[in-house]
Enzyme design. Structure first.
Site, PDB file in Angstrom:
ATOM      1  N   HIS A  52     127.911  57.562 107.362  1.00 49.77           N
ATOM      2  CA  HIS A  52     127.273  58.252 108.252  1.00 49.77           C
ATOM      3  C   HIS A  52     125.823  58.403 107.876  1.00 49.77           C
ATOM      4  CE1 HIS A  52     128.093  61.046 104.876  1.00 49.77           C
ATOM      5  NE2 HIS A  52     127.146  62.032 105.715  1.00 49.77           N
ATOM      6  N   HIS A  54     123.564  60.917 107.493  1.00 48.37           N
ATOM      7  CA  HIS A  54     122.750  61.933 106.805  1.00 48.37           C
ATOM      8  C   HIS A  54     121.837  61.311 105.583  1.00 48.37           C
ATOM      9  CE1 HIS A  54     125.733  65.348 107.734  1.00 48.37           C
ATOM     10  NE2 HIS A  54     124.766  64.981 108.750  1.00 48.37           N
ATOM     11  N   ASP A  56     121.133  61.866 102.715  1.00 48.16           N
ATOM     12  CA  ASP A  56     121.722  61.840 101.360  1.00 48.16           C
ATOM     13  C   ASP A  56     122.871  60.619 101.380  1.00 48.16           C
ATOM     14  OD1 ASP A  56     123.339  63.521 102.600  1.00 48.16           O
ATOM     15  OD2 ASP A  56     124.356  64.112 100.818  1.00 48.16           O
ATOM     16  N   HIS A  57     122.885  59.771 102.348  1.00 44.99           N
ATOM     17  CA  HIS A  57     123.684  58.586 102.164  1.00 44.99           C
ATOM     18  C   HIS A  57     123.045  57.302 102.714  1.00 44.99           C
ATOM     19  CE1 HIS A  57     127.366  61.144 101.533  1.00 44.99           C
ATOM     20  NE2 HIS A  57     126.446  62.031 102.053  1.00 44.99           N
ATOM     21  N   HIS A 110     132.543  65.884 110.267  1.00 44.27           N
ATOM     22  CA  HIS A 110     131.433  65.903 109.500  1.00 44.27           C
ATOM     23  C   HIS A 110     130.201  65.752 110.382  1.00 44.27           C
ATOM     24  CE1 HIS A 110     128.694  66.658 105.903  1.00 44.27           C
ATOM     25  NE2 HIS A 110     128.370  65.431 106.039  1.00 44.27           N
ATOM     26  N   ASP A 127     131.594  62.003 103.308  1.00 41.16           N
ATOM     27  CA  ASP A 127     131.553  63.374 103.267  1.00 41.16           C
ATOM     28  C   ASP A 127     132.727  64.054 104.148  1.00 41.16           C
ATOM     29  OD1 ASP A 127     129.449  63.087 101.723  1.00 41.16           O
ATOM     30  OD2 ASP A 127     128.224  64.272 103.215  1.00 41.16           O
ATOM     31  N   HIS A 165     130.758  62.798  97.182  1.00 39.71           N
ATOM     32  CA  HIS A 165     130.006  64.090  96.547  1.00 39.71           C
ATOM     33  C   HIS A 165     131.194  64.262  95.327  1.00 39.71           C
ATOM     34  CE1 HIS A 165     126.406  65.065  98.940  1.00 39.71           C
ATOM     35  NE2 HIS A 165     127.062  64.560  99.903  1.00 39.71           N
TER      36      HIS A 165
HETATM   37 FE    FE Z   1     126.575  64.262 101.942  1.00 43.26          FE
HETATM   38 ZN    ZN Z   2     126.876  64.163 105.156  1.00 44.24          ZN
END
Ligand code: FE
Ligand code: ZN
Length: 249
Positions: A52, A54, A56-57, A110, A127, A165
């Site tokens: 996805h 985001h 942090d990905h 998400h 996530d 995560h």
């Molecule tokens: Fe994440």
């Molecule tokens: Zn995420």
């Protein structure tokens, strides 16, 4: 096929999937740990795969793409939000990596384009599904997220789960507030605590294990329903309440 877990940022995981001469990284939040793992393993990056949009990905997408000339693969529904996206995939398109058919599962909730990749019995869930937990419902609604988790539960029980995560220990503590008498969960919480104390990742999980410990996959469970005072509610409503409680846990 070899899968290598890479710790990134505070609690993110990226994964290397090495097969034949190809090597993909799933969800590279940052470049440093990915580059270190590649050189340690003697691998050359060919693909970047995102679950996805985001940061942090996807934070390492552009630099890794530039450095290795890797092809960026991501959800078609998040086209425009995935840095450097080359190959936009969907449930209908599927994908092929190093001669392996990759099942693409649309699992919105998400984010609206959230995607799980299933390759040779390994599911990369980002996530959407965590071990003993699930992602926050940020773009969709609880019913949508529940439908996505039901879709993932349709995968074979021995499917290995590689989540985005390391939240497992805290997830298990929350799960125990709903199901203190669940013996499988109690044992799981202890095993995870010991593993984390040694710095060992809790990945991969399996679908079979998650069905026995993950409260977000267990809305039909009588003890959870009793704890919530929702004996007669629909599964999606129970799921929504579990999610609400976890949001403020
Ligand atoms: Fe994440
Ligand atoms: Zn995420």
């Amino acid at each position: 096929m070899r899968i290598i877990t890479i710790s990134c940022l505070t609690d993110n995981y990226a994964y290397l999937i090495a097969a034949g001469g190809a090597c993909a990284v799933v969800d590279p939040s940052e470049v440093g740990p990915v580059r270190a793992a590649l050189s340690r393993e003697g691998l050359t990056l060919t693909h970047i795969v995102n679950t996805h949009h985001h940061g942090d990905h996807t934070g390492g997408n552009l630099e890794l793409k530039r450095e290795f000339g890797a092809t960026v693969v991501g959800p078609a529904r998040e086209n425009g939000r995935i840095p450097g996206l080359d190959v936009a995939v969907s449930e209908a398109s599927g994908w092929n990596f190093a001669g392996h058919d990759v099942a693409i599962l649309d699992v919105p909730g998400h984010t609206l384009g959230a995607t799980t990749y299933v390759i040779a019995g390994n599911a990369f869930t980002g996530d959407t599904l965590f071990s003993c937990g699930c992602g926050r419902v940020l773009e969709g609604d609880p019913a949508m997220m529940w439908a996505s988790l039901e879709k993932l539960m349709g995968l074979p029980d021995d499917t290995k789960l590689w989540c985005g995560h390391e939240y497992t220990e805290k997830n298990a503590a929350f799960a125990l507030t709903l199901e203190p008498e669940n013996q499988a969960l109690r044992m799981f919480a202890q095993v995870v605590r010991q593993a984390r104390a040694k710095g060992t990742p809790s990945m991969p999980s399996t679908m079979k294990l998650e069905k026995s410990v993950n409260p977000f996959l267990r809305p039909q469970d009588a003890a959870i329903r009793k704890a919530l005072g929702m004996a007669d509610a629909r599964d999606a409503e129970v799921f929504a309440e579990v999610r609400r409680r976890k949001d403020v846990y």
